[in-house]
Design a protein around this motif. Sequence first.
Motif, PDB file in Angstrom:
ATOM      1  N   GLY A  54      28.912 -33.511  35.729  1.00 18.10           N
ATOM      2  CA  GLY A  54      28.507 -33.098  37.074  1.00 18.10           C
ATOM      3  C   GLY A  54      27.041 -33.371  37.326  1.00 18.10           C
ATOM      4  N   GLY A  55      26.220 -33.126  36.301  1.00 14.72           N
ATOM      5  CA  GLY A  55      24.772 -33.306  36.438  1.00 14.72           C
ATOM      6  C   GLY A  55      24.357 -34.749  36.668  1.00 14.72           C
ATOM      7  N   VAL A  56      25.109 -35.700  36.104  1.00  6.38           N
ATOM      8  CA  VAL A  56      24.722 -37.131  36.235  1.00  6.38           C
ATOM      9  C   VAL A  56      25.649 -37.892  37.190  1.00  6.38           C
ATOM     10  CG1 VAL A  56      23.666 -37.189  33.937  1.00  6.38           C
ATOM     11  CG2 VAL A  56      26.080 -37.839  34.188  1.00  6.38           C
ATOM     12  N   ALA A  57      26.549 -37.167  37.875  1.00  6.00           N
ATOM     13  CA  ALA A  57      27.557 -37.836  38.729  1.00  6.00           C
ATOM     14  C   ALA A  57      26.915 -38.684  39.831  1.00  6.00           C
ATOM     15  CB  ALA A  57      28.468 -36.793  39.354  1.00  6.00           C
ATOM     16  N   THR A  58      27.445 -39.899  39.967  1.00  4.52           N
ATOM     17  CA  THR A  58      26.973 -40.785  41.054  1.00  4.52           C
ATOM     18  C   THR A  58      28.112 -41.117  42.019  1.00  4.52           C
ATOM     19  OG1 THR A  58      27.378 -42.635  39.559  1.00  4.52           O
ATOM     20  CG2 THR A  58      25.085 -41.858  39.747  1.00  4.52           C
ATOM     21  N   THR A  59      29.349 -40.879  41.581  1.00  6.82           N
ATOM     22  CA  THR A  59      30.503 -41.130  42.456  1.00  6.82           C
ATOM     23  C   THR A  59      31.305 -39.844  42.591  1.00  6.82           C
ATOM     24  OG1 THR A  59      31.971 -41.714  40.615  1.00  6.82           O
ATOM     25  CG2 THR A  59      30.674 -43.516  41.599  1.00  6.82           C
ATOM     26  N   PHE A  60      32.128 -39.792  43.616  1.00  2.00           N
ATOM     27  CA  PHE A  60      32.943 -38.599  43.847  1.00  2.00           C
ATOM     28  C   PHE A  60      33.949 -38.409  42.707  1.00  2.00           C
ATOM     29  CE2 PHE A  60      36.516 -36.235  45.734  1.00  2.00           C
ATOM     30  CZ  PHE A  60      35.819 -35.100  46.142  1.00  2.00           C
ATOM     31  N   ALA A  61      34.503 -39.533  42.193  1.00  3.34           N
ATOM     32  CA  ALA A  61      35.485 -39.459  41.098  1.00  3.34           C
ATOM     33  C   ALA A  61      34.862 -38.809  39.863  1.00  3.34           C
ATOM     34  CB  ALA A  61      35.994 -40.862  40.755  1.00  3.34           C
ATOM     35  N   MET A  62      33.609 -39.171  39.586  1.00  2.00           N
ATOM     36  CA  MET A  62      32.901 -38.621  38.425  1.00  2.00           C
ATOM     37  C   MET A  62      32.627 -37.125  38.632  1.00  2.00           C
ATOM     38  SD  MET A  62      29.533 -40.364  36.821  1.00  2.00           S
ATOM     39  CE  MET A  62      28.826 -39.864  35.260  1.00  2.00           C
ATOM     40  N   LEU A  63      32.246 -36.776  39.858  1.00  5.38           N
ATOM     41  CA  LEU A  63      31.948 -35.378  40.191  1.00  5.38           C
ATOM     42  C   LEU A  63      33.192 -34.514  40.022  1.00  5.38           C
ATOM     43  CD1 LEU A  63      29.772 -33.411  41.557  1.00  5.38           C
ATOM     44  CD2 LEU A  63      31.030 -33.851  43.667  1.00  5.38           C
ATOM     45  N   TRP A  79      20.028 -30.036  42.689  1.00  2.00           N
ATOM     46  CA  TRP A  79      21.424 -29.628  42.422  1.00  2.00           C
ATOM     47  C   TRP A  79      21.937 -30.183  41.103  1.00  2.00           C
ATOM     48  CZ3 TRP A  79      24.972 -33.508  41.860  1.00  2.00           C
ATOM     49  CH2 TRP A  79      24.642 -34.758  42.394  1.00  2.00           C
ATOM     50  N   ARG A  80      21.402 -31.359  40.677  1.00  2.26           N
ATOM     51  CA  ARG A  80      21.820 -31.937  39.379  1.00  2.26           C
ATOM     52  C   ARG A  80      21.417 -31.022  38.220  1.00  2.26           C
ATOM     53  NH1 ARG A  80      23.669 -37.032  39.671  1.00  2.26           N
ATOM     54  NH2 ARG A  80      23.193 -38.272  41.533  1.00  2.26           N
ATOM     55  N   VAL A  81      20.215 -30.461  38.333  1.00  2.00           N
ATOM     56  CA  VAL A  81      19.726 -29.534  37.298  1.00  2.00           C
ATOM     57  C   VAL A  81      20.643 -28.307  37.237  1.00  2.00           C
ATOM     58  CG1 VAL A  81      17.769 -28.083  36.569  1.00  2.00           C
ATOM     59  CG2 VAL A  81      17.344 -30.317  37.621  1.00  2.00           C
ATOM     60  N   GLY A  82      20.987 -27.802  38.424  1.00  2.00           N
ATOM     61  CA  GLY A  82      21.861 -26.625  38.482  1.00  2.00           C
ATOM     62  C   GLY A  82      23.200 -26.868  37.807  1.00  2.00           C
ATOM     63  N   LEU A  83      23.819 -28.035  38.100  1.00  2.00           N
ATOM     64  CA  LEU A  83      25.116 -28.357  37.491  1.00  2.00           C
ATOM     65  C   LEU A  83      24.995 -28.521  35.977  1.00  2.00           C
ATOM     66  CD1 LEU A  83      26.825 -30.845  39.985  1.00  2.00           C
ATOM     67  CD2 LEU A  83      27.799 -28.725  39.124  1.00  2.00           C
ATOM     68  N   ALA A  84      23.972 -29.271  35.549  1.00  2.00           N
ATOM     69  CA  ALA A  84      23.814 -29.562  34.117  1.00  2.00           C
ATOM     70  C   ALA A  84      23.480 -28.302  33.320  1.00  2.00           C
ATOM     71  CB  ALA A  84      22.733 -30.621  33.916  1.00  2.00           C
ATOM     72  N   MET A  85      22.805 -27.331  33.954  1.00  2.00           N
ATOM     73  CA  MET A  85      22.408 -26.119  33.229  1.00  2.00           C
ATOM     74  C   MET A  85      23.600 -25.255  32.818  1.00  2.00           C
ATOM     75  SD  MET A  85      18.818 -24.873  34.894  1.00  2.00           S
ATOM     76  CE  MET A  85      18.884 -23.262  34.141  1.00  2.00           C
ATOM     77  N   GLY A  86      24.782 -25.548  33.379  1.00  2.00           N
ATOM     78  CA  GLY A  86      25.991 -24.865  32.919  1.00  2.00           C
ATOM     79  C   GLY A  86      26.254 -25.113  31.435  1.00  2.00           C
ATOM     80  N   ALA A  87      25.673 -26.209  30.903  1.00  2.00           N
ATOM     81  CA  ALA A  87      25.848 -26.523  29.481  1.00  2.00           C
ATOM     82  C   ALA A  87      25.178 -25.490  28.580  1.00  2.00           C
ATOM     83  CB  ALA A  87      25.294 -27.915  29.174  1.00  2.00           C
TER      84      ALA A  87
END
Length: 523
Positions: free
Chosen positions: A128-137, A202-210
Amino acid sequence: MPGAVIVHHHNRYKTYPGEVTGFVFYSCLVASVGGCIFGYDIGLTAGLTSTESFLLLFFPDIYQQQKNQVITNQYCKFDSQELSFFGSSLFLSAAAASLFASPMARAFGRKWTLFYAAVAYIIGACMGGVATTFAMLITGRLLLGVGVGLCIHASPLYLSEMAPAQQRGMLNILFQLMITIGILSASLTNYWTSKFIGGWGWRVGLAMGAVPGSIIALGSLAIPDTPISLLSRGETELARATLSQIRGIGPDDVRQEFDDLAAACEESKAVANPWRELLFTGKYKPQLTFALGVPFFQQLTGINVIMFYAPVLFKTVGFRSDASLVSSVITGLVNVFSTFVAVVTADKVGRRALFLQGGTQMIISQILVGTFIGLQFGLSGTGAISEQYAMCIVLFVCVYVAGFAWSWGPMGWLIPSEVYPLAVRSQAQSITVAVNMCFTAFIGQVFLALLCHLRFGLFYFFGAWLLLMTIFIAVLLPETKSVPLEEVAHVFRKHWFWRKYVIDTSADARGAEMRKRIALEMS
């Protein structure tokens, strides 16, 4: 009363020696972080779906619609089924995963189920943190859902099975406490990352779930599996040693509790098909009622709506964007601190008292919030809200959140995890999690449409459900405070309503005889 275990006098259940050791507390603390990842996702999604840079990248059409929309009706804002479905996808994934959690927990134990859940969650957070496409997200989001589904299946069971009966409420509520900490952490993260220049916060927020994911993954390697889980898999000596270790007493001192666990385990092994036993024999009607009813009602309190859409809700009643984030941080803090009330009181005043008091408090709050919003916006939804009214709304939302935090919040996880007999415990917990996740997704999906159509009546709608569920608890829930897990079935045999429906099968009768014999030896 057939099968009831009587020790010394008619309303006393067995007490086993042992106390909450530091090792038990540490083990339960690690397992309870499973709640943190669930709470973090609830809070994070709320901020994510109102972040412009995120919408611009993945939902450009919705972003344009929002920009072009001229809002005249305060009740009909931000309504996009596609965006709601993005929020709901995690919970639907968690519901599906929870059905696989039961065979996993049976085969590998509670501990390893937590480990695999954490690994799935970490991968999902990083994607989620590095997603660039909707499929990846969306792939990342589905993996987060798998992690959440497995965690909230295994974690409450682990806590209930590790804790001594007298402190089971306190230790199990650590799970709900971690949910509230997760929600608060996400609100603070949303506020912090919204200040980032360049719109990549928002990328930081998603990645911090790790981070909480890693705590569970590493922590689960350092904790034991529960004695009952080890016994179920035939590891008798390890189960005995673990029980002795977690109770902080010698192997001879835990013999009575170990024998009772072993008897319960033998009974459960006699059940060839637990799913059929649970769903179709009618033997577990009371437990099945709570497996379905408690998570269903927990979502119809309206709590996830308040937490999930707190920024949107506060924006709707006239707060500025950053002020609405601050307001959701305030409700998050109230949530955390009020949960401590349940931690301290659940094993003293009991489960029913907290349910009934909290439920009453929530009914009053929902009616008042609905009335305040109705007086300001009426049915038309036009006009602005004065600062005094806005403060009153935030105040009563906080009173509502506090009531939830010491009643339906913690009890919604505690009651299902302690009323199931061992033979069907894992399967029944799967049902509880699946129902909870499906209704979380459903309410998230329809909330904005309901708000638009029911207007301030939505709060009366949830108030009516709260009245119904408070009556449900008052009439049907027996008190399970301080009752050992393997004795809980007998509570239903003594209950004025449920005793008509409890079927005393031969396996149960044999187990009851064994427990009676041990009880007589004790006295």
